[in-house]
Design a protein around this motif. Structure first.
Motif, short mmCIF file in Angstrom:
data_model
loop_
_atom_site.label_atom_id
_atom_site.label_comp_id
_atom_site.label_asym_id
_atom_site.label_seq_id
_atom_site.Cartn_x
_atom_site.Cartn_y
_atom_site.Cartn_z
N VAL A 99 0.80 -23.04 15.47
CA VAL A 99 1.19 -23.66 13.71
C VAL A 99 2.83 -23.66 13.68
CG1 VAL A 99 1.27 -22.53 11.65
CG2 VAL A 99 -0.82 -22.84 12.97
N PHE A 100 3.09 -23.03 14.40
CA PHE A 100 4.73 -22.16 14.33
C PHE A 100 5.34 -23.91 15.46
CE2 PHE A 100 8.79 -20.80 15.87
CZ PHE A 100 9.45 -20.27 15.12
N ASP A 101 5.37 -23.44 16.51
CA ASP A 101 5.43 -25.36 17.04
C ASP A 101 5.25 -26.12 15.69
OD1 ASP A 101 6.34 -23.89 18.82
OD2 ASP A 101 4.40 -24.31 20.06
N TRP A 157 3.37 -32.51 1.47
CA TRP A 157 3.71 -31.79 2.25
C TRP A 157 2.14 -31.18 2.98
CZ3 TRP A 157 8.26 -28.16 1.76
CH2 TRP A 157 9.36 -28.53 1.58
N ARG A 158 2.62 -30.75 4.68
CA ARG A 158 1.39 -30.77 5.42
C ARG A 158 1.40 -29.27 5.37
NH1 ARG A 158 2.77 -35.08 9.61
NH2 ARG A 158 4.92 -34.12 7.99
N MET A 159 0.23 -27.76 4.90
CA MET A 159 0.22 -27.17 5.63
C MET A 159 -0.76 -26.94 6.52
SD MET A 159 -0.21 -23.78 3.70
CE MET A 159 0.08 -23.97 2.72
N ALA A 160 0.06 -26.05 8.46
CA ALA A 160 -0.86 -25.97 8.76
C ALA A 160 -1.02 -24.28 9.26
CB ALA A 160 -0.52 -26.33 10.50
N THR A 161 -2.30 -24.28 9.73
CA THR A 161 -3.09 -22.87 8.99
C THR A 161 -3.51 -22.12 10.00
OG1 THR A 161 -5.08 -23.14 8.16
CG2 THR A 161 -3.13 -22.91 7.02
N ALA A 162 -3.26 -20.50 10.45
CA ALA A 162 -4.16 -20.36 11.60
C ALA A 162 -5.60 -20.28 11.90
CB ALA A 162 -3.42 -19.13 12.16
N TRP A 163 -6.10 -20.62 10.28
CA TRP A 163 -7.52 -20.27 10.24
C TRP A 163 -8.37 -20.85 9.92
CZ3 TRP A 163 -4.98 -15.52 10.84
CH2 TRP A 163 -3.93 -15.28 10.18
N PRO A 164 -9.78 -20.17 9.79
CA PRO A 164 -10.82 -21.28 9.33
C PRO A 164 -10.33 -21.61 7.65
CG PRO A 164 -11.71 -19.92 10.59
CD PRO A 164 -10.44 -19.58 10.35
N ALA A 165 -10.57 -22.56 7.18
CA ALA A 165 -10.15 -23.09 5.70
C ALA A 165 -10.88 -21.80 4.96
CB ALA A 165 -11.01 -24.15 4.87
N ASP A 166 -12.61 -21.00 5.18
CA ASP A 166 -12.91 -20.61 4.46
C ASP A 166 -12.69 -18.76 5.04
OD1 ASP A 166 -13.74 -20.82 6.40
OD2 ASP A 166 -16.48 -20.87 6.20
N ALA A 167 -11.86 -18.41 5.83
CA ALA A 167 -11.47 -17.16 6.42
C ALA A 167 -10.72 -16.69 5.22
CB ALA A 167 -10.72 -17.04 7.79
N VAL A 186 7.89 -22.55 7.00
CA VAL A 186 8.60 -23.59 5.95
C VAL A 186 9.68 -23.94 6.69
CG1 VAL A 186 9.29 -24.74 4.30
CG2 VAL A 186 8.53 -22.97 3.78
N GLY A 187 9.81 -25.93 7.68
CA GLY A 187 10.98 -25.79 7.88
C GLY A 187 11.85 -26.00 7.30
N ARG A 188 13.12 -25.80 8.26
CA ARG A 188 14.49 -25.78 6.94
C ARG A 188 14.23 -26.88 7.28
NH1 ARG A 188 18.75 -23.12 8.54
NH2 ARG A 188 17.53 -21.03 8.20
N LYS A 189 14.63 -28.38 7.89
CA LYS A 189 14.63 -29.58 7.01
C LYS A 189 14.18 -30.33 5.88
CE LYS A 189 16.86 -31.91 11.30
NZ LYS A 189 16.11 -32.81 12.57
N ALA A 190 12.86 -29.41 5.99
CA ALA A 190 11.42 -29.98 4.91
C ALA A 190 12.32 -29.05 3.88
CB ALA A 190 11.03 -29.81 4.91
N LEU A 191 12.61 -27.27 4.30
CA LEU A 191 13.01 -27.27 2.62
C LEU A 191 14.25 -27.18 2.11
CD1 LEU A 191 12.02 -24.16 1.13
CD2 LEU A 191 13.62 -23.12 2.70
N ASP A 192 15.47 -27.56 2.86
CA ASP A 192 16.22 -28.24 2.03
C ASP A 192 16.68 -29.17 1.50
OD1 ASP A 192 17.91 -25.24 3.33
OD2 ASP A 192 19.01 -27.10 4.76
N GLY A 193 15.91 -30.06 1.86
CA GLY A 193 15.37 -31.53 1.39
C GLY A 193 15.54 -31.39 -0.23
N LEU A 194 14.94 -30.20 -0.45
CA LEU A 194 13.88 -30.34 -2.05
C LEU A 194 14.93 -29.65 -3.35
CD1 LEU A 194 10.55 -27.83 -0.81
CD2 LEU A 194 10.90 -30.23 -1.61
N GLY A 209 3.65 -23.53 7.90
CA GLY A 209 2.62 -23.23 7.57
C GLY A 209 2.50 -22.04 7.47
N HIS A 210 1.04 -21.57 7.96
CA HIS A 210 0.07 -20.19 7.85
C HIS A 210 -0.06 -19.60 8.73
CE1 HIS A 210 -1.67 -17.37 4.76
NE2 HIS A 210 -1.17 -17.08 4.19
N GLY A 211 0.02 -18.27 8.32
CA GLY A 211 -0.73 -17.36 9.92
C GLY A 211 0.07 -16.15 9.94
N SER A 212 0.89 -15.47 11.09
CA SER A 212 1.04 -14.61 11.33
C SER A 212 1.45 -14.11 12.41
CB SER A 212 0.03 -13.15 12.18
OG SER A 212 -0.12 -12.14 11.35
#
Lengths: 367, 367
Positions: free
Chosen positions: B87-89, B39-49, B254-262, B99-102
């Motif tokens: 990230v949300f989109d 799975w891909r996680m998009a984040t709203a931050w630099p990796a080291d923040a 988490v995307g609903r479809k992705a989550l429901d597939g687990l 996604g990880h954000g605020s």
């Protein structure tokens, strides 16, 4: 030396969630075992105690699910494997692999343990978690428990507790003299120095004891847990906040031998399930207290606050208790000094941040 | 109808950690699959923040370990899969599973999202977690994200933020007029109503912008994150606390479809890893800010506080912003009303508990 150092590093890695997937894959025999390992968890609570027995059960269940059924945890309420106050000894001796309780219950083993629950005028829930996570607290906690073969994990916090239910008003420090009060831990020591008599009773005994006048006052936890005890009818003054537990931490403890016998991924399961339980428990207390406090206002419970003179007397007695505690054992000296230094930093920060932020909000809402 | 109800019940069960081991054992095909899901996680931050990018990475790693390598999460810093503010989109469209954000970053989708980060004069970290856990907040959050096919999990909180670095002193509300200030979210709206000009800049741009006078002030997070920016040299007044972010929540989406597939057990892995991450992140901010505030005092940074008149003006403007926000969408109306009701209860409780407890401790230490 090497072995011990490795153990410490592994524990730190576990705590920080740094164990890689390699650790998990290194134990395929256990991963595919069909016979689950069954562990006993001794707890210091009745099974249905909100935020306590329920939190222990939730962590146990999460461990079962996350391990895919490889590690099953049987939760035993207080009294089944042994008395509530012997949970630590049960884990230390190997009679139980896991325990759920609060560090100050076992302070007879080493007075240093008190600091890992909380001390009078101590740390809030958030500050305590911060002390453990990055302020050096977790390493000290592990060091204090090490001689007993017990490994501690933080499992949440009650938040700011209430000072409890009083049959009569407290106007001056003299009103505490002769008071028979149900109060636990260091708070009881402080009360004793001001002439009160601390006693320990279970929550189900409080109503009758207050009603009959056997005791004059009783602290339990906070609005969420206290309201159901219906004590307002027999002790009309509800004092808030407490001076002695502005945050009281809970713990999951694991026998060192039992923990070392697990593959890395199941150790990570225990660490993660407990850390998740810490978040859930602290949030349940926080939200539960807020909603219960609102109910309490609607039920016309008389909420009171210790006047300044009483707080000053409690603060002076607390300082004396802490000074004595600092001399109680070499470990207590070390933890006391570290805790007091962090508390000073936390208090200075709170005075510049949380304190004014709460005051500003309250003023903004009242406008 | 049934399907949707079941989904809601399963989500609630997941959140409360109530899925039994049966769920895990019901998906043996996936449990024994040799090919991991990636799975891909998009984040709203630099990796080291600190506390942001590092928190996202930690959750991803825990998911990998707890799933026994069956679910691997690749973490992408802001800008790789798309800009931070998208990230949300990305999760909504399925371009990223996680996604990880605020939440306030995506308030253009629905202004209601603002309440799940925090609002001016809003909730502290602990109160916000309590609102989500037992005050009805989580259900509203899920409802607000549902039309976008996104499921939210609470991932921790920055705690009380700072109001930021100012080139000159703020004595009256008039000093805010004409001020160009880097400030995000609803705080920016409030500043605008008082005649300031809010702008958005990344943390790495702040030093040059303040040094050149392009901006007059800049808020970022709090001492832990701010100190390394070395802004004291170019903006000597460090104002604390902030009025607009006394707690700012982070999320894993988490995307609903992705989550429901687990299978159920991997859904539980995601929920538990994120909840554990919430505890770790909130503790890291709390402890990190305490230690950094101490460093700040030793580095002679001039810590200042908005005077009462300024706070009053900010509170009035904030009330106006919230009143407008309450009319911005049907969902915003619903969440606004619930949030405001809980805030009143939280504030009343804090005024009787945390507020005096902090004041008593501060007095006890200073004695």
């Amino acid at each position: 030396m090497t072995g011990r150092g490795d153990g410490a590093n592994r524990r730190t890695a576990l705590r920080l969630g740094l164990l890689g997937a390699a650790g998990a894959l290194a134990a395929p025999a256990v991963v595919r075992a069909d016979t689950p390992v069954i562990w006993r968890m001794a707890t210091a609570w009745p099974a249905d105690a909100p935020g306590l027995g329920t939190a222990a059960a939730s962590i146990a269940q999460t461990i079962g699910v996350l391990s895919g059924g490889r590690l099953k945890v049987e939760v035993h309420p207080a009294g089944v494997l042994g008395p509530a106050m012997q949970v630590f000894d049960l884990v230390s001796s190997g009679a139980a692999e896991l325990g759920h309780g609060s560090p100050y219950y076992w302070q007879a083993r080493d007075p240093a343990f008190n600091f890992f629950t909380g001390v009078p005028f101590g740390l809030t829930a958030t500050e305590h978690a911060g002390w453990l996570a990055v302020g050096g607290g977790q390493a000290l906690w592990e060091k204090a428990y090490e001689p007993f073969g017990v490994v501690p994990f933080y499992a949440g916090n009650s938040g700011v507790q209430a000072a409890g239910w009083f049959r009569r008003e407290i106007r001056t420090p003299d009103d505490l003299r002769g008071l028979v009060i149900r109060i636990s831990g260091l708070g009881g020591e402080v009360m004793k120095r001001l002439g009160a008599t601390p006693v320990l009773l279970g929550s189900t005994e409080l109503y009758a004891a207050l009603d009959s006048g056997t005791i004059d006052a009783a602290e339990w936890i906070g609005p969420w847990n206290d309201l159901d005890l219906r004590l307002a009818r027999v002790a009309p003054f509800y004092y808030m906040p407490s001076f002695h537990e502005i945050g009281a931490a809970l713990e999951l403890i694991v026998g060192r031998k039992a923990l070392d016998g697990l593959p890395d991924d199941l150790r990570q399961v225990i660490a993660t399930a407990t850390q998740a339980g810490a978040a859930a428990t602290t949030a349940a207390f926080a939200g539960g207290n807020i909603l219960a406090f609102d109910r309490l206002a609607r039920e016309n419970v008389r909420v009171a606050r210790f006047p300044e003179g009483v707080v000053t007397a409690l603060a002076e007695a607390s300082a004396a208790v802490l000074a004595d505690l600092a001399k109680a054992s070499p470990m207590a000296t070390e933890v006391h000094d570290a805790f007091i230094a962090f508390r000073a930093q936390a208090s200075a920060y709170a005075a510049a941040s949380e304190g004014p932020a709460l005051a500003w909000r309250e003023a903004a809402i009242r406008r």
